[in-house]
Design an enzyme around this catalytic site. Sequence first.
Site, short mmCIF file in Angstrom:
data_model
loop_
_atom_site.label_atom_id
_atom_site.label_comp_id
_atom_site.label_asym_id
_atom_site.label_seq_id
_atom_site.Cartn_x
_atom_site.Cartn_y
_atom_site.Cartn_z
N CYS A 190 0.96 -1.25 -0.11
CA CYS A 190 0.07 -0.17 -0.12
C CYS A 190 0.98 1.45 0.03
O CYS A 190 1.90 1.09 0.22
CB CYS A 190 -1.17 0.06 1.30
N GLU A 192 -7.77 7.83 5.46
CA GLU A 192 -7.79 7.63 3.84
C GLU A 192 -8.63 7.25 2.79
O GLU A 192 -9.87 6.53 3.26
CB GLU A 192 -6.55 6.50 3.63
#
Length: 188
Positions: A78, A126
């Site tokens: 990620c 996020e």
Amino acid sequence: MTELLADPSSDREALLVELVDDTGAAIGACSVADAHRPPGTLHRAFSVLLFDRDGRVLIQQRAAVKTRFPLQWANTCCGHPLPGQPVAEAAAVRLGEELGLTAGLTEVGSFRYHAGDASTGRVEHEYDHVLIGVTDAVPRPDPAEVGSWAWVAPTALRTDLAASPAKYTPWLAEVLDIAERAHTAAEA
């Protein structure tokens, strides 16, 4: 005189992330470090989950030096695209940096989450784009990024996520749901 090398994790903290609104539209930029200070600032991120030909998923244990959720198990890799950078391009670069892998990646969904890391005091807030790919290659992880890795059946991962959630990052369950639905649909 000997010059000390910079800590790569602190260099990554100075990179810019793209700030977004609730719909994912870009509204500005700030450093990685600033975006992850409490209470957290909503920014663009991505999560990659690779499958092998047997349908298993590649997960990684985050390195001990990670500034957020160290030593917890997460999806394949990620990160954050730079402001204006295409998500798939940034994800492909990060996949190579973290695990030494290349794979064709397809974006299959997105979600928002907010989670604090009690061990570091940092916060994730996020707008996360989920990408999937298929590979049978053997990872060659960067030890500054990845503590360990494993191929695991999604059903076994779900069972362990339910039994031992503290072993895993707070975003992994949602990434797995989105990725597995898309992978299953593509295989049908």
